[in-house]
Write a protein that holds these residues in place. Structure first.
Motif, PDB file in Angstrom:
ATOM      1  N   SER A  10      16.655  24.797  -6.596  1.00 35.62           N
ATOM      2  CA  SER A  10      16.620  26.129  -5.977  1.00 35.62           C
ATOM      3  C   SER A  10      15.521  26.186  -4.922  1.00 35.62           C
ATOM      4  O   SER A  10      15.702  26.749  -3.837  1.00 35.62           O
ATOM      5  N   GLY A  11      14.373  25.608  -5.261  1.00 38.01           N
ATOM      6  CA  GLY A  11      13.257  25.574  -4.318  1.00 38.01           C
ATOM      7  C   GLY A  11      13.577  24.739  -3.087  1.00 38.01           C
ATOM      8  O   GLY A  11      13.215  25.101  -1.972  1.00 38.01           O
ATOM      9  N   LEU A  12      14.274  23.629  -3.295  1.00 37.31           N
ATOM     10  CA  LEU A  12      14.642  22.787  -2.146  1.00 37.31           C
ATOM     11  C   LEU A  12      15.546  23.567  -1.192  1.00 37.31           C
ATOM     12  O   LEU A  12      15.397  23.491   0.032  1.00 37.31           O
ATOM     13  N   ILE A  13      16.474  24.343  -1.758  1.00 35.59           N
ATOM     14  CA  ILE A  13      17.405  25.103  -0.928  1.00 35.59           C
ATOM     15  C   ILE A  13      16.641  26.102  -0.045  1.00 35.59           C
ATOM     16  O   ILE A  13      16.867  26.191   1.158  1.00 35.59           O
ATOM     17  N   THR A  14      15.719  26.851  -0.649  1.00 38.67           N
ATOM     18  CA  THR A  14      14.975  27.823   0.166  1.00 38.67           C
ATOM     19  C   THR A  14      13.984  27.118   1.088  1.00 38.67           C
ATOM     20  O   THR A  14      13.707  27.596   2.190  1.00 38.67           O
ATOM     21  N   PHE A  15      13.473  25.968   0.672  1.00 41.29           N
ATOM     22  CA  PHE A  15      12.543  25.214   1.525  1.00 41.29           C
ATOM     23  C   PHE A  15      13.249  24.711   2.788  1.00 41.29           C
ATOM     24  O   PHE A  15      12.744  24.828   3.909  1.00 41.29           O
ATOM     25  N   ILE A  16      14.437  24.159   2.591  1.00 37.69           N
ATOM     26  CA  ILE A  16      15.223  23.689   3.733  1.00 37.69           C
ATOM     27  C   ILE A  16      15.494  24.860   4.676  1.00 37.69           C
ATOM     28  O   ILE A  16      15.358  24.742   5.899  1.00 37.69           O
ATOM     29  N   ALA A  17      15.846  26.007   4.094  1.00 38.59           N
ATOM     30  CA  ALA A  17      16.124  27.181   4.917  1.00 38.59           C
ATOM     31  C   ALA A  17      14.868  27.649   5.637  1.00 38.59           C
ATOM     32  O   ALA A  17      14.918  28.052   6.809  1.00 38.59           O
ATOM     33  N   ALA A  18      13.732  27.616   4.959  1.00 38.94           N
ATOM     34  CA  ALA A  18      12.482  28.062   5.575  1.00 38.94           C
ATOM     35  C   ALA A  18      12.197  27.267   6.846  1.00 38.94           C
ATOM     36  O   ALA A  18      11.867  27.826   7.897  1.00 38.94           O
ATOM     37  N   VAL A  19      12.352  25.946   6.750  1.00 39.36           N
ATOM     38  CA  VAL A  19      12.086  25.097   7.911  1.00 39.36           C
ATOM     39  C   VAL A  19      13.052  25.437   9.051  1.00 39.36           C
ATOM     40  O   VAL A  19      12.652  25.564  10.212  1.00 39.36           O
ATOM     41  N   HIS A  20      14.324  25.605   8.707  1.00 36.33           N
ATOM     42  CA  HIS A  20      15.292  25.910   9.762  1.00 36.33           C
ATOM     43  C   HIS A  20      15.095  27.309  10.323  1.00 36.33           C
ATOM     44  O   HIS A  20      15.291  27.548  11.515  1.00 36.33           O
ATOM     45  N   TYR A  21      14.736  28.275   9.484  1.00 33.54           N
ATOM     46  CA  TYR A  21      14.490  29.624  10.001  1.00 33.54           C
ATOM     47  C   TYR A  21      13.288  29.638  10.928  1.00 33.54           C
ATOM     48  O   TYR A  21      13.253  30.380  11.905  1.00 33.54           O
ATOM     49  N   TRP A  22      12.307  28.837  10.600  1.00 32.39           N
ATOM     50  CA  TRP A  22      11.138  28.736  11.482  1.00 32.39           C
ATOM     51  C   TRP A  22      11.605  28.342  12.884  1.00 32.39           C
ATOM     52  O   TRP A  22      11.168  28.914  13.889  1.00 32.39           O
ATOM     53  N   TYR A  23      12.505  27.369  12.896  1.00 38.70           N
ATOM     54  CA  TYR A  23      13.013  26.880  14.176  1.00 38.70           C
ATOM     55  C   TYR A  23      13.940  27.911  14.830  1.00 38.70           C
ATOM     56  O   TYR A  23      13.827  28.204  16.019  1.00 38.70           O
ATOM     57  N   MET A  24      14.805  28.511  14.043  1.00 38.05           N
ATOM     58  CA  MET A  24      15.804  29.443  14.591  1.00 38.05           C
ATOM     59  C   MET A  24      15.152  30.716  15.126  1.00 38.05           C
ATOM     60  O   MET A  24      15.567  31.275  16.130  1.00 38.05           O
ATOM     61  N   ARG A  25      14.135  31.159  14.433  1.00 39.98           N
ATOM     62  CA  ARG A  25      13.362  32.326  14.826  1.00 39.98           C
ATOM     63  C   ARG A  25      12.764  32.098  16.209  1.00 39.98           C
ATOM     64  O   ARG A  25      12.857  32.954  17.105  1.00 39.98           O
ATOM     65  N   ASP A  26      12.185  30.924  16.445  1.00 41.44           N
ATOM     66  CA  ASP A  26      11.619  30.606  17.759  1.00 41.44           C
ATOM     67  C   ASP A  26      12.722  30.436  18.792  1.00 41.44           C
ATOM     68  O   ASP A  26      12.563  30.816  19.949  1.00 41.44           O
TER      69      ASP A  26
END
Ligand SMILES: CC1=C(/C=C/C(C)=C/C=C/C(C)=C/C=O)C(C)(C)CCC1
Ligand SMILES: CC1=C(/C=C/C(C)=C/C=C/C(C)=C/C=O)C(C)(C)CCC1
Lengths: 238, 238
Positions: B49-65
């Motif tokens: 579960s943590g890996l799923i949100t971690f992967i998303a966190a990294v991509h959201y960081w990028y998508m947000r920018d």
């Protein structure tokens, strides 16, 4: 200004760089966070699996941006990565066979061969990369590769694994297949990306970076998962 | 130079990218830091579960920018994200049902269907995205989606969950609802963002990115919290 660049929706090479980067990061988190569930012997092996994917994650982060910026193959960084991760995989073989009495000399033999394989490969791919250069250096690299294959499949490593039996033997066998089949992906990528008698391959429309990226995902994450699986098997048996 | 850009106060899409990014990071910290409170079986599920949100966190960081820089939908990165996180959700189903005797083949079936769903969806959204392209590829993607729904609601996964009963059955049921209702948010976003017979939807003023961002928050964080809740329930019973 944000540190992002536009990416074409049909940039499949870029796609594999991004997916590879994130997969390596997630795999590292997985190995680092689960290593403590195992006893000392296996813990170190899983830690090393995590180091391998962690090293790759950092390089993929760089290579992904390099590709996005220049649309050019980051050969330099691949070899920086391999020259660290491939010897660590040799360490894995040693760690797994340690219970069976493996000696450090086995590890050093494998490491030396892997360094020869990579240095000569780099010469062929990036330095003497015209005329017959790639084919000649690739051949030397291939000999070092086959030496590794021989040593683990038929040499002293095999003998130790057979003596150990159980989870160790199973893990060793699986890792042997990774080296024989998974690692063979790299010479394919090399042939797709350099000129030589094998130019027919390049005409198949294969892309060197896609091949290398798939190879890395299989060999780094898959390799680590085999070690993880062996640790689980050994734990459940006790 | 600081790595920031100005954002309009009424940029609600940007707002959901920023909130989503931070929520994913916080969720990852939560799952990673609490996983050790549980026994081995549930620990791995919470780690995933943590890996799923971690992967998303990294991509959201990028998508947000990416959004802040170009005011453009980062479709490419969404699919990079999904192609890793959705298969991991299939792994969750397997991990939860493992005590009940689930076999790896169940996991691979679900993973394969999810990859088909995403690859065909990407074709419709980003490659063949004119004329009838989106509708046709979306339909194929939808069939793969319904196969997953069928497999977990009525197929072998359901049988295993019923046999296991207790916390496992409850968690499985809740996750099934996530797939049926939570995942259905994505085809909605797809229809809002691509041309097709469903163009009426786009006229409702729905924004594809806002829909996808809400969907991700529900499905990644919510999904993980269900697993966490099941682990708590299983622990309290013992
Ligand atoms: C035989 C051969 C090669 C082999 C490379 C290999 C086997 C690389 C393995 C890398 C791994 C396992 C990396 C991952 O983690 C080269 C250098 C392409 C040059 C051509 C001949
Ligand atoms: C059916 C369907 C789709 C389904 C997408 C889904 C179900 C995505 C799920 C993503 C999740 C769960 C991500 C999170 O963590 C697409 C590809 C939009 C294309 C149109 C048809």
């Amino acid at each position: 200004l944000a540190d992002v660049s536009k990416i074409a929706t049909d940039d499949y090479v870029g796609f594999t760089f991004f997916v590879g980067c994130m997969a390596m990061m997630a795999a590292s988190a997985f190995f680092f966070l689960s290593m403590n569930d195992f006893d000392k012997k296996w813990k170190t092996s899983i830690l090393v699996s995590g180091l391998i994917t962690f090293i790759a994650a950092v390089h993929y982060w760089y290579m992904r941006d390099y590709w996005a910026a220049f649309e050019e193959s980051p050969t330099f960084f691949r070899y920086v990565d391999w020259v660290l991760t491939v010897p660590l995989m040799c360490v894995e073989f040693y760690l797994i066979l340690k219970v069976a009495g493996a000696r450090k000399s086995l590890m050093w033999k494998l490491i030396l061969a892997s360094v020869v394989m990579l240095v000569t490969g780099y010469f062929g791919e990036a330095v003497y990369n015209t005329g017959s250069g790639p084919a000649v250096w690739g051949l030397i690299s291939g000999i070092a590769y086959f030496y590794i294959v021989y040593e683990i499949w038929l040499g002293s490593a095999k003998k130790l694994a057979t003596e150990a039996g159980g989870a160790v033997l199973k893990a060793h066998k699986l890792l042997c297949w990774f080296v024989l089949v998974g690692w063979a992906i790299y010479p394919l990528g090399y042939m797709a990306g350099t000129p030589g008698w094998y130019d027919g391959l390049a005409n198949l429309g294969l892309n060197m970076d896609v091949i290398y990226n798939i190879g890395d995902a299989i060999n780094k994450i898959g390799f680590g998962l085999v070690v993880y699986g062996a640790a689980i098997a050994a734990r459940d048996k006790n």
